[in-house]
Motif scaffolding. Structure first.
Motif, PDB file in Angstrom:
ATOM      1  N   MET A 120       0.828  -1.212   0.000  1.00 44.88           N
ATOM      2  CA  MET A 120       0.000   0.000   0.000  1.00 44.88           C
ATOM      3  C   MET A 120       0.857   1.256   0.000  1.00 44.88           C
ATOM      4  N   LEU A 121       1.904   1.289   0.818  1.00 43.56           N
ATOM      5  CA  LEU A 121       2.755   2.474   0.912  1.00 43.56           C
ATOM      6  C   LEU A 121       3.571   2.694  -0.361  1.00 43.56           C
ATOM      7  N   THR A 122       4.145   1.625  -0.912  1.00 46.08           N
ATOM      8  CA  THR A 122       4.983   1.789  -2.098  1.00 46.08           C
ATOM      9  C   THR A 122       4.163   2.114  -3.342  1.00 46.08           C
ATOM     10  N   GLU A 123       3.051   1.401  -3.553  1.00 48.47           N
ATOM     11  CA  GLU A 123       2.232   1.666  -4.733  1.00 48.47           C
ATOM     12  C   GLU A 123       1.403   2.932  -4.566  1.00 48.47           C
ATOM     13  N   GLY A 124       1.004   3.245  -3.329  1.00 47.51           N
ATOM     14  CA  GLY A 124       0.219   4.453  -3.104  1.00 47.51           C
ATOM     15  C   GLY A 124       1.032   5.725  -3.224  1.00 47.51           C
ATOM     16  N   ARG A 125       2.345   5.643  -3.015  1.00 46.87           N
ATOM     17  CA  ARG A 125       3.201   6.840  -3.089  1.00 46.87           C
ATOM     18  C   ARG A 125       3.682   7.113  -4.512  1.00 46.87           C
ATOM     19  N   ASN A 126       4.193   6.095  -5.191  1.00 46.92           N
ATOM     20  CA  ASN A 126       4.708   6.325  -6.546  1.00 46.92           C
ATOM     21  C   ASN A 126       4.285   5.260  -7.550  1.00 46.92           C
ATOM     22  N   GLY A 127       3.339   4.394  -7.158  1.00 44.54           N
ATOM     23  CA  GLY A 127       2.831   3.394  -8.089  1.00 44.54           C
ATOM     24  C   GLY A 127       3.715   2.185  -8.276  1.00 44.54           C
ATOM     25  N   GLN A 128       4.799   2.077  -7.512  1.00 48.70           N
ATOM     26  CA  GLN A 128       5.746   0.993  -7.734  1.00 48.70           C
ATOM     27  C   GLN A 128       6.213   0.363  -6.429  1.00 48.70           C
ATOM     28  N   SER A 129       5.966  -0.921  -6.286  1.00 45.29           N
ATOM     29  CA  SER A 129       6.650  -1.689  -5.259  1.00 45.29           C
ATOM     30  C   SER A 129       8.075  -1.924  -5.756  1.00 45.29           C
ATOM     31  N   PHE A 130       8.907  -2.561  -4.935  1.00 47.92           N
ATOM     32  CA  PHE A 130      10.289  -2.780  -5.362  1.00 47.92           C
ATOM     33  C   PHE A 130      10.340  -3.666  -6.606  1.00 47.92           C
ATOM     34  N   GLY A 131       9.490  -4.683  -6.638  1.00 49.05           N
ATOM     35  CA  GLY A 131       9.462  -5.556  -7.806  1.00 49.05           C
ATOM     36  C   GLY A 131       9.052  -4.836  -9.074  1.00 49.05           C
ATOM     37  N   LYS A 132       8.077  -3.941  -8.971  1.00 44.39           N
ATOM     38  CA  LYS A 132       7.644  -3.171 -10.138  1.00 44.39           C
ATOM     39  C   LYS A 132       8.719  -2.169 -10.551  1.00 44.39           C
ATOM     40  N   ILE A 137       7.616  -1.323 -14.413  1.00 44.94           N
ATOM     41  CA  ILE A 137       6.168  -1.194 -14.564  1.00 44.94           C
ATOM     42  C   ILE A 137       5.615  -0.436 -13.363  1.00 44.94           C
ATOM     43  N   LYS A 138       4.382   0.047 -13.466  1.00 47.78           N
ATOM     44  CA  LYS A 138       3.801   0.788 -12.357  1.00 47.78           C
ATOM     45  C   LYS A 138       2.281   0.678 -12.362  1.00 47.78           C
ATOM     46  N   VAL A 139       1.696   0.995 -11.223  1.00 46.62           N
ATOM     47  CA  VAL A 139       0.243   0.989 -11.065  1.00 46.62           C
ATOM     48  C   VAL A 139      -0.272   2.415 -11.175  1.00 46.62           C
ATOM     49  N   VAL A 140      -1.281   2.631 -12.012  1.00 41.06           N
ATOM     50  CA  VAL A 140      -1.923   3.941 -12.137  1.00 41.06           C
ATOM     51  C   VAL A 140      -3.436   3.732 -12.116  1.00 41.06           C
ATOM     52  N   SER A 141      -4.166   4.821 -11.932  1.00 40.85           N
ATOM     53  CA  SER A 141      -5.627   4.752 -12.018  1.00 40.85           C
ATOM     54  C   SER A 141      -6.039   4.480 -13.460  1.00 40.85           C
ATOM     55  N   SER A 142      -7.258   4.036 -13.652  1.00 41.33           N
ATOM     56  CA  SER A 142      -7.731   3.700 -15.000  1.00 41.33           C
ATOM     57  C   SER A 142      -7.703   4.894 -15.940  1.00 41.33           C
ATOM     58  N   ASP A 143      -7.821   6.126 -15.403  1.00 42.89           N
ATOM     59  CA  ASP A 143      -7.782   7.314 -16.249  1.00 42.89           C
ATOM     60  C   ASP A 143      -6.379   7.867 -16.429  1.00 42.89           C
ATOM     61  N   GLY A 144      -5.355   7.179 -15.928  1.00 44.73           N
ATOM     62  CA  GLY A 144      -3.987   7.615 -16.091  1.00 44.73           C
ATOM     63  C   GLY A 144      -3.441   8.433 -14.930  1.00 44.73           C
ATOM     64  N   SER A 145      -4.282   8.777 -13.956  1.00 42.29           N
ATOM     65  CA  SER A 145      -3.821   9.554 -12.812  1.00 42.29           C
ATOM     66  C   SER A 145      -3.050   8.645 -11.849  1.00 42.29           C
ATOM     67  N   PRO A 146      -2.259   9.218 -10.929  1.00 42.22           N
ATOM     68  CA  PRO A 146      -1.481   8.394  -9.988  1.00 42.22           C
ATOM     69  C   PRO A 146      -2.380   7.547  -9.104  1.00 42.22           C
ATOM     70  N   CYS A 147      -1.891   6.386  -8.723  1.00 40.81           N
ATOM     71  CA  CYS A 147      -2.614   5.489  -7.831  1.00 40.81           C
ATOM     72  C   CYS A 147      -2.639   6.091  -6.425  1.00 40.81           C
ATOM     73  N   SER A 148      -3.797   6.093  -5.790  1.00 38.96           N
ATOM     74  CA  SER A 148      -3.940   6.643  -4.444  1.00 38.96           C
ATOM     75  C   SER A 148      -3.716   5.548  -3.405  1.00 38.96           C
ATOM     76  N   MET A 149      -3.569   5.973  -2.136  1.00 38.97           N
ATOM     77  CA  MET A 149      -3.410   5.011  -1.047  1.00 38.97           C
ATOM     78  C   MET A 149      -4.636   4.109  -0.936  1.00 38.97           C
ATOM     79  N   ARG A 150      -5.832   4.690  -1.108  1.00 40.76           N
ATOM     80  CA  ARG A 150      -7.060   3.901  -1.026  1.00 40.76           C
ATOM     81  C   ARG A 150      -7.095   2.835  -2.107  1.00 40.76           C
TER      82      ARG A 150
END
Length: 239
Positions: A120-132, A137-150
């Motif tokens: 949650m902390l790694t992907e919620g802050r910059n979209g990337q865990s260490f593995g990503k 690769i990274k996690v983003v919202s479906s509309d392209g905005s940054p992934c939130s903590m929620r």
């Protein structure tokens, strides 16, 4: 078609934020419409043009590798917590620890909470865990905005379902999704994409109107991209 006014990355349709730099999309900065529908495709075919790639959803391959890397961190978390609990109840062995009953449940529960906090902390802050981060690769919202903590919390909490039968549920859902989304991604409204490369300073960036923009480096050097350099895996050459 539009491009980010901050870093030049090609933006997906209806994007509100740039998937590369996270900057807000400015309508005034959108590229003008092309006079011919195939103008961009003709420019891509011309040698020497460095065209920034569009958003690309990530399939099973890289996601599997990224998760393997993250599992190493999850195992370390589990081992540290297990040794701590075993030390309190006398379950330490020469090989590590051995727990049964309530201590084992406590260890698994604390490990799950700690692992969920890691993702949650790694992907919620910059979209990337260490593995990503390692696999680009990274996690983003479906509309392209940054992934939130929620969103990061939802998509990782639902690993409890996606991970059933050795992640068979998640694999099936990703394979049947046009955006490679498992259940956690669909509920959280997130996607996993390849991290777009930001053009290096001093390089040409070709936008939708075909006009290159160049920046000079230090002194009298000017950096530019060439088709030969790109094929060889090099970003720029110095004159």
């Amino acid at each position: 078609m539009s491009f980010c006014s901050h870093c030049g990355t090609r933006l997906p349709l209806e994007a509100k934020f740039c998937p590369a730099c996270g900057g807000a999309v400015e309508l005034s900065g959108a590229a003008p419409e092309q006079s011919e529908p195939d103008a961009q495709s003709r420019r891509e075919a011309q040698p020497g043009h460095a065209v920034i790639p569009s958003l690309d959803y990530v399939g099973l391959g890289k996601r599997f590798v990224a998760h393997l890397v993250d599992l190493i961190i999850v195992f370390i978390i589990f081992y540290v917590i297990g040794m701590q609990v075993a030390g309190d109840v006398g379950g330490v062995t020469q090989e590590g620890f051995s727990l049964e009953g309530t201590p084992a449940l406590v260890t698994m529960g604390l490990s799950f909470v700690a692992s969920l906090g890691y993702f949650m902390l790694t992907e919620g802050r910059n979209g990337q865990s260490f593995g990503k981060l390692v696999t680009g690769i990274k996690v983003v919202s479906s509309d392209g905005s940054p992934c939130s903590m929620r969103q990061a919390f939802i998509r990782n909490f639902l690993r409890l379902i996606d991970g059933l039968f050795f992640y068979l549920v998640g694999v099936i859902l990703i394979a049947r999704s046009d955006r490679n989304q498992r259940l956690g991604d669909r509920i959280a409204e997130t996607v996993v994409v390849r991290k777009a490369k930001v053009a290096a300073k001093g390089s040409y960036v070709y936008r939708a109107d075909g006009a290159p923009e160049a920046e000079t480096g230090e002194g009298d050097k000017v950096k530019f991209r060439s088709s030969w350099g790109i094929k060889k895996g090099r970003d720029a050459w110095d004159l």
